[in-house]
Design a protein around this motif. Structure first.
Motif, PDB file in Angstrom:
ATOM      1  N   SER A 195      -1.982  -7.347  -3.932  1.00 27.54           N
ATOM      2  CA  SER A 195      -2.800  -8.459  -4.430  1.00 27.54           C
ATOM      3  C   SER A 195      -2.277  -9.806  -3.936  1.00 27.54           C
ATOM      4  O   SER A 195      -3.047 -10.664  -3.489  1.00 27.54           O
ATOM      5  N   SER A 196      -0.958  -9.981  -4.002  1.00 28.84           N
ATOM      6  CA  SER A 196      -0.377 -11.259  -3.575  1.00 28.84           C
ATOM      7  C   SER A 196      -0.480 -11.454  -2.062  1.00 28.84           C
ATOM      8  O   SER A 196      -0.649 -12.582  -1.583  1.00 28.84           O
ATOM      9  N   SER A 197      -0.401 -10.356  -1.297  1.00 31.63           N
ATOM     10  CA  SER A 197      -0.420 -10.468   0.166  1.00 31.63           C
ATOM     11  C   SER A 197      -1.793 -10.847   0.709  1.00 31.63           C
ATOM     12  O   SER A 197      -1.895 -11.417   1.798  1.00 31.63           O
ATOM     13  N   LEU A 224       0.832  -1.206   0.000  1.00 34.93           N
ATOM     14  CA  LEU A 224       0.000   0.000   0.000  1.00 34.93           C
ATOM     15  C   LEU A 224       0.865   1.255   0.000  1.00 34.93           C
ATOM     16  O   LEU A 224       0.571   2.228  -0.707  1.00 34.93           O
ATOM     17  N   ALA A 225       1.955   1.207   0.788  1.00 32.97           N
ATOM     18  CA  ALA A 225       2.869   2.351   0.839  1.00 32.97           C
ATOM     19  C   ALA A 225       3.489   2.612  -0.535  1.00 32.97           C
ATOM     20  O   ALA A 225       3.558   3.758  -1.000  1.00 32.97           O
ATOM     21  N   LEU A 226       3.946   1.537  -1.194  1.00 34.78           N
ATOM     22  CA  LEU A 226       4.515   1.674  -2.543  1.00 34.78           C
ATOM     23  C   LEU A 226       3.470   2.201  -3.521  1.00 34.78           C
ATOM     24  O   LEU A 226       3.764   3.059  -4.357  1.00 34.78           O
ATOM     25  N   PHE A 227       2.264   1.686  -3.410  1.00 31.36           N
ATOM     26  CA  PHE A 227       1.172   2.072  -4.298  1.00 31.36           C
ATOM     27  C   PHE A 227       0.880   3.576  -4.174  1.00 31.36           C
ATOM     28  O   PHE A 227       0.813   4.301  -5.170  1.00 31.36           O
ATOM     29  N   LEU A 228       0.716   4.058  -2.935  1.00 34.03           N
ATOM     30  CA  LEU A 228       0.402   5.472  -2.714  1.00 34.03           C
ATOM     31  C   LEU A 228       1.573   6.369  -3.113  1.00 34.03           C
ATOM     32  O   LEU A 228       1.379   7.437  -3.706  1.00 34.03           O
ATOM     33  N   PHE A 229       2.797   5.909  -2.794  1.00 34.04           N
ATOM     34  CA  PHE A 229       3.978   6.696  -3.150  1.00 34.04           C
ATOM     35  C   PHE A 229       4.131   6.778  -4.667  1.00 34.04           C
ATOM     36  O   PHE A 229       4.411   7.844  -5.219  1.00 34.04           O
ATOM     37  N   GLY A 230       3.968   5.656  -5.338  1.00 33.42           N
ATOM     38  CA  GLY A 230       4.070   5.642  -6.795  1.00 33.42           C
ATOM     39  C   GLY A 230       3.035   6.530  -7.448  1.00 33.42           C
ATOM     40  O   GLY A 230       3.322   7.255  -8.412  1.00 33.42           O
ATOM     41  N   MET A 231       1.814   6.517  -6.916  1.00 34.33           N
ATOM     42  CA  MET A 231       0.746   7.361  -7.452  1.00 34.33           C
ATOM     43  C   MET A 231       1.094   8.840  -7.278  1.00 34.33           C
ATOM     44  O   MET A 231       0.873   9.658  -8.177  1.00 34.33           O
ATOM     45  N   ASP A 232       1.675   9.180  -6.126  1.00 35.76           N
ATOM     46  CA  ASP A 232       2.051  10.566  -5.857  1.00 35.76           C
ATOM     47  C   ASP A 232       3.181  11.016  -6.779  1.00 35.76           C
ATOM     48  O   ASP A 232       3.120  12.104  -7.372  1.00 35.76           O
ATOM     49  N   VAL A 233       4.204  10.181  -6.920  1.00 31.07           N
ATOM     50  CA  VAL A 233       5.357  10.516  -7.781  1.00 31.07           C
ATOM     51  C   VAL A 233       4.907  10.681  -9.230  1.00 31.07           C
ATOM     52  O   VAL A 233       5.275  11.648  -9.908  1.00 31.07           O
ATOM     53  N   ILE A 278      -8.037   8.322   3.117  1.00 32.03           N
ATOM     54  CA  ILE A 278      -6.834   8.436   2.280  1.00 32.03           C
ATOM     55  C   ILE A 278      -6.958   9.547   1.242  1.00 32.03           C
ATOM     56  O   ILE A 278      -5.993   9.864   0.544  1.00 32.03           O
ATOM     57  N   GLN A 279      -8.144  10.164   1.144  1.00 33.02           N
ATOM     58  CA  GLN A 279      -8.401  11.329   0.287  1.00 33.02           C
ATOM     59  C   GLN A 279      -8.002  11.098  -1.174  1.00 33.02           C
ATOM     60  O   GLN A 279      -7.405  11.960  -1.815  1.00 33.02           O
ATOM     61  N   SER A 280      -8.344   9.919  -1.671  1.00 29.14           N
ATOM     62  CA  SER A 280      -8.091   9.621  -3.084  1.00 29.14           C
ATOM     63  C   SER A 280      -8.989   8.482  -3.519  1.00 29.14           C
ATOM     64  O   SER A 280      -8.818   7.348  -3.047  1.00 29.14           O
ATOM     65  N   SER A 281      -9.939   8.772  -4.408  1.00 28.83           N
ATOM     66  CA  SER A 281     -10.821   7.718  -4.894  1.00 28.83           C
ATOM     67  C   SER A 281     -10.030   6.735  -5.747  1.00 28.83           C
ATOM     68  O   SER A 281     -10.296   5.533  -5.745  1.00 28.83           O
ATOM     69  N   SER A 282      -9.025   7.228  -6.482  1.00 32.12           N
ATOM     70  CA  SER A 282      -8.203   6.343  -7.312  1.00 32.12           C
ATOM     71  C   SER A 282      -7.486   5.317  -6.444  1.00 32.12           C
ATOM     72  O   SER A 282      -7.414   4.126  -6.793  1.00 32.12           O
ATOM     73  N   ALA A 283      -6.950   5.771  -5.311  1.00 30.15           N
ATOM     74  CA  ALA A 283      -6.231   4.861  -4.417  1.00 30.15           C
ATOM     75  C   ALA A 283      -7.180   3.853  -3.782  1.00 30.15           C
ATOM     76  O   ALA A 283      -6.865   2.661  -3.689  1.00 30.15           O
ATOM     77  N   SER A 284      -8.365   4.292  -3.355  1.00 27.52           N
ATOM     78  CA  SER A 284      -9.306   3.369  -2.708  1.00 27.52           C
ATOM     79  C   SER A 284      -9.862   2.368  -3.714  1.00 27.52           C
ATOM     80  O   SER A 284     -10.084   1.202  -3.378  1.00 27.52           O
ATOM     81  N   VAL A 285     -10.071   2.809  -4.952  1.00 22.81           N
ATOM     82  CA  VAL A 285     -10.502   1.875  -6.000  1.00 22.81           C
ATOM     83  C   VAL A 285      -9.392   0.856  -6.253  1.00 22.81           C
ATOM     84  O   VAL A 285      -9.656  -0.331  -6.462  1.00 22.81           O
ATOM     85  N   GLY A 286      -8.134   1.308  -6.219  1.00 22.14           N
ATOM     86  CA  GLY A 286      -7.001   0.406  -6.397  1.00 22.14           C
ATOM     87  C   GLY A 286      -6.941  -0.656  -5.309  1.00 22.14           C
ATOM     88  O   GLY A 286      -6.657  -1.828  -5.582  1.00 22.14           O
ATOM     89  N   ILE A 287      -7.217  -0.258  -4.066  1.00 25.86           N
ATOM     90  CA  ILE A 287      -7.234  -1.216  -2.953  1.00 25.86           C
ATOM     91  C   ILE A 287      -8.340  -2.251  -3.178  1.00 25.86           C
ATOM     92  O   ILE A 287      -8.147  -3.456  -2.960  1.00 25.86           O
ATOM     93  N   LEU A 288      -9.509  -1.787  -3.635  1.00 30.19           N
ATOM     94  CA  LEU A 288     -10.618  -2.698  -3.922  1.00 30.19           C
ATOM     95  C   LEU A 288     -10.237  -3.667  -5.041  1.00 30.19           C
ATOM     96  O   LEU A 288     -10.546  -4.866  -4.982  1.00 30.19           O
ATOM     97  N   GLN A 289      -9.545  -3.145  -6.064  1.00 31.42           N
ATOM     98  CA  GLN A 289      -9.101  -4.017  -7.153  1.00 31.42           C
ATOM     99  C   GLN A 289      -8.110  -5.064  -6.656  1.00 31.42           C
ATOM    100  O   GLN A 289      -8.114  -6.206  -7.123  1.00 31.42           O
TER     101      GLN A 289
END
Length: 496
Positions: free
Chosen positions: A163-165, A13-22, A199-210
């Motif tokens: 996903s794997s975790s 999740l940390a990598l996901f949010l950081f990558g999205m921000d970068v 988390i103030q990001s619909s894209s990130a929360s949709v990603g978690i759901l995916q």
């Protein structure tokens, strides 16, 4: 699922949010502010606003960033409330692009091309190319392109890690039973809303759901209401950004909220009514990332299509919620140009520098007018003109203080070489322009002294003054022009 799987999920999740921000920041920097500035030049056409809002959000990968910019534009008077409605609708469509990118994790197959579409195949290559461009690139554009690749690679790696975790959860009956409760539409909406608000990001929360789709526990019946709630939860960012803003800015944030709430109510009412009649068989099917992207896109496009004809109604609803004050606002607070120096733009340096430049140019106009008026007093002294010069000098003082403070707020941001150079030029310019305003007052005082002592220039002296006036006037015009266009060729004409 053990504690180490939890640690892996958190790391993913940390990598996901950081990558999205970068990636988002790099995309915004690559656009050079063109997309952001184009938002401020909207026409009155709501349809064009929808297209532009969708385009900008698809590029910068954040509906929250687009909506916050819109709130800032409305707050500063650059954009009207009516123009904001279309852009907000479009932002909701543009944000679905992220879910389609994330759906690549569900790609399966054995062919070479199919395998290359899998994040596990292309993410390492993108990361290496991005790192080489980031460190070997000599221009900001090349480095930003590298950052985009690095951000996307990190984002997809984080998505795969999540996903794997969570795969072991597919063997836990308790987890599967938990998701069956989310088929209750109201509970699902509440869960999606809360997660996105945090988390103030619909894209990130949709990603978690995916990512959770890999457990096999997420059915479409559970996913649909959660996605509805995610669209409402993303409004929190715009609402927070409107705190302390003008009434119209607060109304823009409310329009975003009303759009998603009304769209959710209409969509869910129609969908679940049809489901009770037709009984959609796919509701019990296991959802996959691509299916989540389809639902996300379908909702936002449908909501926009339904509410588009009622854009004026949304505007009126926001105005009815937040009514105008009858207390008059002091003239000083109504300065349109200074109002554009909105702190919401500080995180978008290109936009902040654009509004700063507008303010500096207005300051230059005041200084130029003050000098013209001061020179005219030597020909014919007028108390009203003298009072106007003093007023203009106070304005240049106020502008220097306000612009200087604002530009210093931009400097902590990550600026490109061009933006950094422009920042320095603007800071130097306001100091010089303020000094020109002071010189205008000095000239006014000299003219007043000559007037009270009944002194006059000789004919030759008067002619010399006229020549000097024309030269100074031309100098100021060339200077203002070169500053407006940041034109070094025009600036070189000043020295001779």
């Amino acid at each position: 699922m053990d504690i180490f799987n939890v640690f892996t999920f958190i790391g993913g999740l940390a990598l996901f949010l950081f990558g999205m921000d970068v990636m988002g920041e790099a995309l915004k920097n690559t656009s050079g502010g063109t997309l952001q500035r184009s938002l401020s030049k909207m026409t009155s056409s709501t349809f064009k606003g929808v297209l532009l809002g969708a385009g900008v959000t698809a590029v910068i990968q954040s509906s929250s960033a687009t909506t916050v910019m819109v709130v800032g534009f409305v707050n500063s008077g650059i954009m009207t409330l009516h123009q904001a409605v279309g852009v907000i609708m479009g932002a909701n469509i543009g944000t679905t692009m992220t879910s389609w990118l994330l759906s690549l994790v569900s790609v399966s197959g054995t062919g070479f091309l199919i395998n290359m579409l899998k994040p596990s195949s292309f993410a390492p290559l993108l990361a290496m190319i991005g790192v080489l461009m980031r460190f070997a690139g000599k221009t900001d554009r090349t480095k930003n392109a590298g950052n985009i690749m690095i951000g996307f690679a990190v984002l997809m790696t984080g998505m795969e890690t999540m996903s794997s975790s969570v795969e072991p959860l597919s063997k836990m009956p308790g987890f599967i039973q938990l998701f069956t409760k989310f088929t209750n539409p109201l509970l699902g909406v509440l869960v999606g809303l809360t997660l996105t608000a945090i988390i103030q990001s619909s894209s990130a929360s949709v990603g978690i759901l995916q990512a959770l789709c890999s457990t096999g526990a997420v059915t479409y019946g559970a996913a649909i209401p959660i996605i509805m709630g995610q669209n409402i939860g993303t409004c929190v960012t715009a609402i927070l950004s409107a705190i302390g803003a003008s009434k119209n800015a607060k109304r823009a944030a409310l329009i975003h909220l009303y759009f998603n709430i009304i769209g959710t109510i209409i969509f869910m009412t129609v969908f679940y009514t049809l489901n009770s009649i037709i009984d959609f068989s796919f509701m019990d099917h296991v959802a996959n990332p691509a299916g989540i992207a389809v639902i996300h896109t379908t909702f936002n496009v449908t909501a926009t299509a339904i509410l588009f004809p009622f854009s004026r109604g949304l505007e009126k609803l926001a105005c009815a919620t937040i009514r105008d004050d009858k207390t008059p606002v002091p003239d000083e607070e109504q300065d349109e140009i200074l109002q554009r120096l909105d702190n919401r733009f500080l995180s978008q340096p290109s936009v902040a520098l654009s509004v700063s430049t507008d303010a500096v140019l207005r300051m230059a106009e005041y200084a130029e007018e003050a000098v013209d008026l001061a020179m005219s007093l030597f020909d014919k002294y007028d108390e009203d003109v003298a009072a106007r010069i003093k007023k203009l000098e106070k304005k240049t003082d106020r502008y220097e203080d306000r612009i200087g403070t604002y530009i210093l707020g931009i400097t902590p941001q990550a600026l490109s070489e061009k933006e950094s150079r422009r920042t320095t030029i603007l800071l130097r310019s306001i100091t010089d322009l303020e000094r020109i305003g002071d010189h205008a007052v000095n000239l006014k005082d000299s003219a007043n002294e000559m007037y009270t002592k009944n002194q006059h220039f000789s004919n030759n002296g008067a002619e010399d003054m006229k020549v000097m006036l024309r030269a100074v006037t031309e100098l100021l015009k060339i200077t203002t022009s070169s500053l407006r266009d940041f034109d070094p060729d025009a600036a070189e004409k000043i020295e001779p």
